[in-house]
Design an enzyme around this catalytic site. Structure first.
Site: not given
Length: 570
Positions: A101, A384, A402, A449-450, A471-472
């Protein structure tokens, strides 16, 4: 897509056997004797399979896949972004997480996304700003994973992507659709220069696109390792690009040189006869597990895709999960995340009782260990990419990657886009009463983060499946729906992924309203839930399940994915 497949085939060795592309029916090679790649673009999937054929490991192939995705799917991921990798060691059965990340530079401040009057900046303004870019993490994370699990030399893993960048690739329909989408990133000088056509306009489907700058970067990356991005000329160009108006950032060469990926223990819980393993915070894996375990406390498994109550149950469980996820999940190096409390059986029992027969208004709960937290104001646009790789020795990579929103910030360095991941922080750092948001900006902090790449193990600890999505914040319901359909409703993976998406978060209920079975939307409305079109078309779920010793792989039909399965040769 047919043209793109022909180009990819020409790049592969003529003497190598072609991989089998999965049709909508499940692939049927025995799971113990196969290699597989599932990715959002055929060229990326075939680059990964080419590495596996040469005896490469799952991590080796993942590097080749990411290098190609950065070229052919630049709207979604790339070398200027970040990623989470969930990794299964086939020999030991151990699952680890590699956290790549992005992080906020040392000069970041909690108010960096507030305007002069103290109000959050408009998202469209912030997303293309210099301060939106976090220190990229994907390349360093892949380097860390390769040192631990690579089999082929790093320098040999970029050839297909480098050659394709020099020779050019055919713009796919999906990339062409985004290039015609009017995104603010496409107004940047870098994007106009890269995608521009002689005489005006941008390239479109069927046009050939070359990227010599990216080819040159990959040549240096292959020779120098990850330092090619974090030090020297590329690092200097990243700093210069992020410090250009509007809204100049504060990244430095020292920030890039200091970036460290993190190897973490996977967060694993029993679910539906499996052991589901996900990344811990700052990923939202705890939210994913919450959703699955909340649904386990309902009767959704006994229902099916044509039953309005099944979809209502799914939506209400999603809303309960999001209320907690949004409130409490952040970077564990900066905030205390009550992971154990959120997954405590008694807490889940109580939260599941909020799922009734009529739409409610679920708010966040108070799990054990939860600190006082402010409301979350994070916006996560859909972007992403997710891919899965399995090698001949049973090692598996499930990786979500992403640059955040479409084409990141629109700013490019050496042929790749820079991420806008810092807009994944809450723009408002505190509540009106001063309570801090878990996902507020701080120097050196990773934004929540998702992304939740999952690996499933069976009761004996063997590989049983892998899944993840783009997809966020909708990643969680996209993956949740797919697992419900594939595992509990026993649909073939391809059919499970193709089911309509339903995204329920707070008061927002959206999805593919026109794709549900007759009576479902009306049944939801009768329960107080109106489904509005939106967001469902941006999923990118890719999944694999082992069924009766055979691989059942699927790709999201909303994208241009490919499932490749090939018997391993010794």
């Amino acid at each position: 897509m047919r043209i793109a497949a022909l180009i990819a085939a020409a790049m592969l060795s003529a003497c190598a056997p072609a991989p089998r592309a999965a049709a909508p029916a499940p692939a049927t090679t025995p799971a113990a004797r196969e290699m597989f790649v599932v990715a959002a673009n055929p060229l990326a999937a075939e680059a990964g399979m080419a590495v596996l054929r040469r005896g490469g490991s799952a991590v080796d192939a993942a590097i080749a896949v990411q290098a190609m995705l950065s070229l052919v799917e630049p709207q979604s991921s790339g070398m200027g972004g970040g990623a989470f990798m969930t990794y299964l060691d086939g020999a030991s059965g151990k699952v680890r997480v590699y956290d790549g990340r992005e992080i906020a530079p040392a000069g970041a401040t909690p108010s960096m996304f507030l305007g002069s009057e103290g109000k959050p900046l408009p998202f469209r303004e912030a997303v293309v700003s210099g301060r939106a870019t976090g220190v990229p993490g994907a390349v360093a994370m892949l380097g860390l994973a390769h040192r631990a699990h690579g089999r082929l030399p790093w320098a040999t893993l970029f050839g297909d992507a480098e050659r394709t960048a020099r020779e050019g690739f055919i713009v796919s329909p999906r990339l062409g659709r985004f290039l015609a989408g009017g995104f603010p990133q496409l107004q940047s000088p870098d994007a106009r220069a890269y995608f521009g056509k002689p005489g005006g306009g941008l390239v479109g489907p069927g046009d050939r696109l070359q990227n010599p700058a990216y080819a040159e970067f990959l040549t240096r990356l292959a020779a120098q390792g990850p330092d090619a991005l974090y030090k020297g000329q590329t690092a200097a160009r990243i700093v210069q690009k992020t410090r250009t108006a509007p809204l100049e950032g504060m990244m430095t060469m020292a920030d890039l040189a200091a970036y460290k990926p993190v190897e973490r223990e996977a967060l694993c819980e029993a679910w539906a006869g499996y052991r589901a393993c996900v990344p811990p915070p700052p990923s939202s894996g705890v939210g994913m597990l919450m959703l699955l375990k909340l649904l386990e406390r309902t009767d959704i498994a006994r229902r099916g895709p044509t039953d309005p109550q099944a979809w209502f149950t799914f939506a209400e469980a999603s809303r309960v999960m999001f209320a907690d996820r949004d409130r409490y999940v952040g970077d564990p190096a900066f905030v205390s995340v009550p992971v154990k409390g959120l997954l405590d059986p008694a807490y889940l029992d109580a939260r599941a009782k909020l799922i009734g027969s009529q739409a409610g208004n679920p708010t966040f709960g108070s799990p054990a260990g939860a600190p006082a937290r402010g409301a979350d104001a994070t916006k996560e646009p859909a972007g992403t990419s997710h891919f899965i790789v399995g090698d001949r020795d049973g090692n598996v990579v499930s990786m979500t990657t992403t640059v955040e929103s479409i084409f990141g910030t629109g700013r490019m360095v050496d042929g790749f886009f820079l991420n806008n991941q810092l807009t994944d922080f809450s723009f408002s750092p505190t509540e009106a009463d001063g309570a801090p948001a878990a996902n507020a900006v701080a120097p050196g902090k990773r934004p929540r983060s998702s992304m939740t790449p999952i690996i499933l193990l069976d009761a004996e600890g063997r590989f049983a499946g892998a899944i993840g999505s783009a997809g966020g914040n909708a990643i969680l319901p996209y993956v949740g729906k797919s697992l419900v359909a594939a595992v509990w409703w026993k649909l073939p993976m391809q059919q499970a992924l193709a089911l309509p998406n339903l995204v329920a978060r707070g008061r927002s209920i959206s999805g593919e309203a026109g794709k549900f079975a007759p009576g479902v939307v009306e049944g939801l409305a009768a329960r107080g839930m109106t489904v509005r079109p939106g967001q469902g078309e941006d999923s990118g779920v890719h999944g694999v399940l082992v069924r009766a010793g055979r691989i059942d792989g699927g790709y999201d039909p909303r994208r241009e994915g490919r499932v490749l399965v090939e018997a391993a040769r010794r």
